[in-house]
Design a protein around this motif. Structure first.
Motif, PDB file in Angstrom:
ATOM      1  N   LEU A 252      52.808  75.196  36.658  1.00 49.89           N
ATOM      2  CA  LEU A 252      53.455  73.887  36.541  1.00 49.89           C
ATOM      3  C   LEU A 252      53.676  73.164  37.865  1.00 49.89           C
ATOM      4  CD1 LEU A 252      56.117  74.774  33.818  1.00 49.89           C
ATOM      5  CD2 LEU A 252      53.788  73.917  33.507  1.00 49.89           C
ATOM      6  N   GLY A 253      53.126  73.671  38.940  1.00 45.57           N
ATOM      7  CA  GLY A 253      53.267  72.985  40.223  1.00 45.57           C
ATOM      8  C   GLY A 253      54.368  73.564  41.076  1.00 45.57           C
ATOM      9  N   ASP A 254      54.598  72.929  42.227  1.00 46.34           N
ATOM     10  CA  ASP A 254      55.585  73.391  43.185  1.00 46.34           C
ATOM     11  C   ASP A 254      56.988  72.903  42.813  1.00 46.34           C
ATOM     12  OD1 ASP A 254      53.587  74.608  44.701  1.00 46.34           O
ATOM     13  OD2 ASP A 254      53.188  72.753  45.823  1.00 46.34           O
ATOM     14  N   TRP A 255      58.005  73.508  43.492  1.00 44.24           N
ATOM     15  CA  TRP A 255      59.379  73.049  43.315  1.00 44.24           C
ATOM     16  C   TRP A 255      59.551  71.732  44.067  1.00 44.24           C
ATOM     17  CZ3 TRP A 255      63.534  71.639  46.278  1.00 44.24           C
ATOM     18  CH2 TRP A 255      64.769  71.572  45.624  1.00 44.24           C
ATOM     19  N   PRO A 256      60.309  70.757  43.561  1.00 42.35           N
ATOM     20  CA  PRO A 256      61.056  70.793  42.287  1.00 42.35           C
ATOM     21  C   PRO A 256      60.272  70.243  41.107  1.00 42.35           C
ATOM     22  CG  PRO A 256      61.655  68.830  43.498  1.00 42.35           C
ATOM     23  CD  PRO A 256      60.640  69.548  44.361  1.00 42.35           C
ATOM     24  N   TRP A 257      58.987  69.937  41.345  1.00 43.01           N
ATOM     25  CA  TRP A 257      58.212  69.231  40.326  1.00 43.01           C
ATOM     26  C   TRP A 257      58.001  70.049  39.062  1.00 43.01           C
ATOM     27  CZ3 TRP A 257      58.877  64.683  41.915  1.00 43.01           C
ATOM     28  CH2 TRP A 257      58.840  64.379  43.265  1.00 43.01           C
ATOM     29  N   TYR A 258      57.971  71.383  39.198  1.00 42.89           N
ATOM     30  CA  TYR A 258      57.750  72.179  37.991  1.00 42.89           C
ATOM     31  C   TYR A 258      58.911  72.056  37.007  1.00 42.89           C
ATOM     32  CZ  TYR A 258      60.803  75.939  39.841  1.00 42.89           C
ATOM     33  OH  TYR A 258      61.854  76.673  40.326  1.00 42.89           O
ATOM     34  N   LEU A 259      60.081  71.610  37.474  1.00 43.36           N
ATOM     35  CA  LEU A 259      61.225  71.448  36.575  1.00 43.36           C
ATOM     36  C   LEU A 259      60.991  70.350  35.545  1.00 43.36           C
ATOM     37  CD1 LEU A 259      64.135  71.735  39.172  1.00 43.36           C
ATOM     38  CD2 LEU A 259      63.333  73.500  37.576  1.00 43.36           C
ATOM     39  N   VAL A 260      60.194  69.330  35.912  1.00 39.01           N
ATOM     40  CA  VAL A 260      59.941  68.213  34.993  1.00 39.01           C
ATOM     41  C   VAL A 260      59.090  68.646  33.809  1.00 39.01           C
ATOM     42  CG1 VAL A 260      58.966  65.902  34.755  1.00 39.01           C
ATOM     43  CG2 VAL A 260      60.244  66.512  36.823  1.00 39.01           C
ATOM     44  N   PRO A 261      57.878  69.206  34.014  1.00 37.52           N
ATOM     45  CA  PRO A 261      57.099  69.651  32.856  1.00 37.52           C
ATOM     46  C   PRO A 261      57.760  70.802  32.114  1.00 37.52           C
ATOM     47  CG  PRO A 261      56.030  70.313  34.900  1.00 37.52           C
ATOM     48  CD  PRO A 261      57.119  69.368  35.276  1.00 37.52           C
ATOM     49  N   GLU A 262      58.512  71.646  32.832  1.00 39.24           N
ATOM     50  CA  GLU A 262      59.220  72.740  32.167  1.00 39.24           C
ATOM     51  C   GLU A 262      60.245  72.184  31.183  1.00 39.24           C
ATOM     52  OE1 GLU A 262      61.796  76.732  33.312  1.00 39.24           O
ATOM     53  OE2 GLU A 262      61.825  74.991  34.649  1.00 39.24           O
ATOM     54  N   SER A 263      61.028  71.196  31.626  1.00 40.62           N
ATOM     55  CA  SER A 263      62.039  70.598  30.755  1.00 40.62           C
ATOM     56  C   SER A 263      61.400  69.873  29.576  1.00 40.62           C
ATOM     57  CB  SER A 263      62.900  69.616  31.560  1.00 40.62           C
ATOM     58  OG  SER A 263      63.541  70.268  32.632  1.00 40.62           O
ATOM     59  N   ALA A 264      60.328  69.120  29.863  1.00 39.30           N
ATOM     60  CA  ALA A 264      59.637  68.400  28.794  1.00 39.30           C
ATOM     61  C   ALA A 264      59.060  69.366  27.768  1.00 39.30           C
ATOM     62  CB  ALA A 264      58.531  67.525  29.384  1.00 39.30           C
ATOM     63  N   ALA A 265      58.517  70.474  28.257  1.00 42.94           N
ATOM     64  CA  ALA A 265      57.930  71.460  27.348  1.00 42.94           C
ATOM     65  C   ALA A 265      58.994  72.086  26.455  1.00 42.94           C
ATOM     66  CB  ALA A 265      57.203  72.549  28.146  1.00 42.94           C
ATOM     67  N   VAL A 266      60.164  72.375  27.041  1.00 37.38           N
ATOM     68  CA  VAL A 266      61.255  72.950  26.249  1.00 37.38           C
ATOM     69  C   VAL A 266      61.709  71.976  25.165  1.00 37.38           C
ATOM     70  CG1 VAL A 266      63.673  73.657  26.333  1.00 37.38           C
ATOM     71  CG2 VAL A 266      62.068  74.520  28.036  1.00 37.38           C
ATOM     72  N   LEU A 267      61.895  70.717  25.525  1.00 38.69           N
ATOM     73  CA  LEU A 267      62.315  69.713  24.543  1.00 38.69           C
ATOM     74  C   LEU A 267      61.302  69.579  23.413  1.00 38.69           C
ATOM     75  CD1 LEU A 267      63.649  66.892  26.900  1.00 38.69           C
ATOM     76  CD2 LEU A 267      65.007  68.432  25.471  1.00 38.69           C
ATOM     77  N   LEU A 268      60.031  69.560  23.767  1.00 37.93           N
ATOM     78  CA  LEU A 268      58.984  69.415  22.766  1.00 37.93           C
ATOM     79  C   LEU A 268      58.899  70.635  21.860  1.00 37.93           C
ATOM     80  CD1 LEU A 268      56.583  67.943  21.527  1.00 37.93           C
ATOM     81  CD2 LEU A 268      55.137  68.917  23.330  1.00 37.93           C
ATOM     82  N   VAL A 269      58.902  71.803  22.472  1.00 36.87           N
ATOM     83  CA  VAL A 269      58.793  73.035  21.676  1.00 36.87           C
ATOM     84  C   VAL A 269      59.993  73.182  20.755  1.00 36.87           C
ATOM     85  CG1 VAL A 269      58.783  75.550  21.807  1.00 36.87           C
ATOM     86  CG2 VAL A 269      57.300  74.231  23.317  1.00 36.87           C
ATOM     87  N   TRP A 270      61.193  72.907  21.258  1.00 33.72           N
ATOM     88  CA  TRP A 270      62.381  72.996  20.397  1.00 33.72           C
ATOM     89  C   TRP A 270      62.314  71.988  19.257  1.00 33.72           C
ATOM     90  CZ3 TRP A 270      67.243  73.674  24.048  1.00 33.72           C
ATOM     91  CH2 TRP A 270      67.158  74.929  24.666  1.00 33.72           C
ATOM     92  N   ALA A 271      61.791  70.792  19.532  1.00 37.39           N
ATOM     93  CA  ALA A 271      61.644  69.797  18.467  1.00 37.39           C
ATOM     94  C   ALA A 271      60.657  70.281  17.412  1.00 37.39           C
ATOM     95  CB  ALA A 271      61.186  68.461  19.058  1.00 37.39           C
TER      96      ALA A 271
END
Length: 231
Positions: A198-217
């Protein structure tokens, strides 16, 4: 009788990891079967007690010398919170506790099963406690959902997202103070993980968060369609 050749240092998808994953699959089938019996209420209470004892055991283990380290030993990971919440959900079947167990257990705890951040191997006590705590949280989520028939909904989804965001903000700030990395919010783990994609810090936090929101939905949507709710 021959013995299994298991290295002293844990290796992802080595012998010990495959044995744990096999045990996980057997446990999933077992808890679903038990949850659908008339003895599920008594089993739920015993299940909750075991989960709570395991959580106390692993945190006691981490807080005793020589393992104690303020950067690693505090119970601040989401998986540390998932255990007590799962125990309460098993005991009470409260909706909020079930929702957190469902979302945290079937994503974050499952991720720990697939890409474990672990160095010690069987029969080290740390190895046993790591796997036991993660396995039992996932089994609890499966048991509550497919055994007892509890169902997630959009209210639970929103609540889980809010609580997770509050945890992330609080732990991120605490990491800055302690120089720690609970939740891998301030840097990637030293061992390989899915975050490497997912890339370097802190950028990996963005796709990680988006992925969690999508998967939970996506984990919520099938249960909320008309005709899919428990009668």
């Amino acid at each position: 009788m021959g013995s299994l050749a298991i290295d002293h240092e844990f290796t992802a998808y080595g012998t010990s990891h495959w044995i744990v994953l096999g045990l996980f699959a057997v446990g999933v089938a077992a808890v679903v079967a038990v949850g659908r019996t008339r003895r599920s209420r008594r089993f739920s209470r015993w299940f909750a007690a075991v989960v709570l004892v395991l959580e106390v055991a692993i945190h006691t283990y981490l807080m005793l010398p020589p393992r104690w380290d303020v950067q690693y030993s505090l119970p601040l990971q989401l998986s540390d919170l998932a255990g007590p919440v799962a125990a309460y959900a098993l005991w009470s079947e409260r909706r909020w506790a079930f929702a957190l167990t469902y979302y945290w257990g079937l994503t974050l705890s499952v991720q720990a099963l697939v890409t474990p951040v672990l160095r010690v191997n069987f029969p080290d006590l740390g190895f046993l406690l790591f796997w036991a705590t993660h396995l039992f949280v996932v089994w609890a989520a499966v048991y509550l959902t497919w055994g007892l028939g509890l169902r997630p909904d959009w209210r639970g989804y929103r609540m889980a997202v809010l609580i997770t965001v509050l945890w992330a903000v609080s732990v991120f700030a605490l990491n800055l103070v302690l120089g720690s990395n609970y939740g891998f919010l301030n840097r990637k783990p030293s061992t390989g993980s899915v975050l490497d994609l997912l890339g370097d810090w802190p950028w990996y936090l963005v796709p990680e968060s988006a992925a969690v929101l999508l998967v939970w939905a996506l984990m919520t949507w099938p249960w909320t369609r008309r005709g899919s709710r428990k009668a």
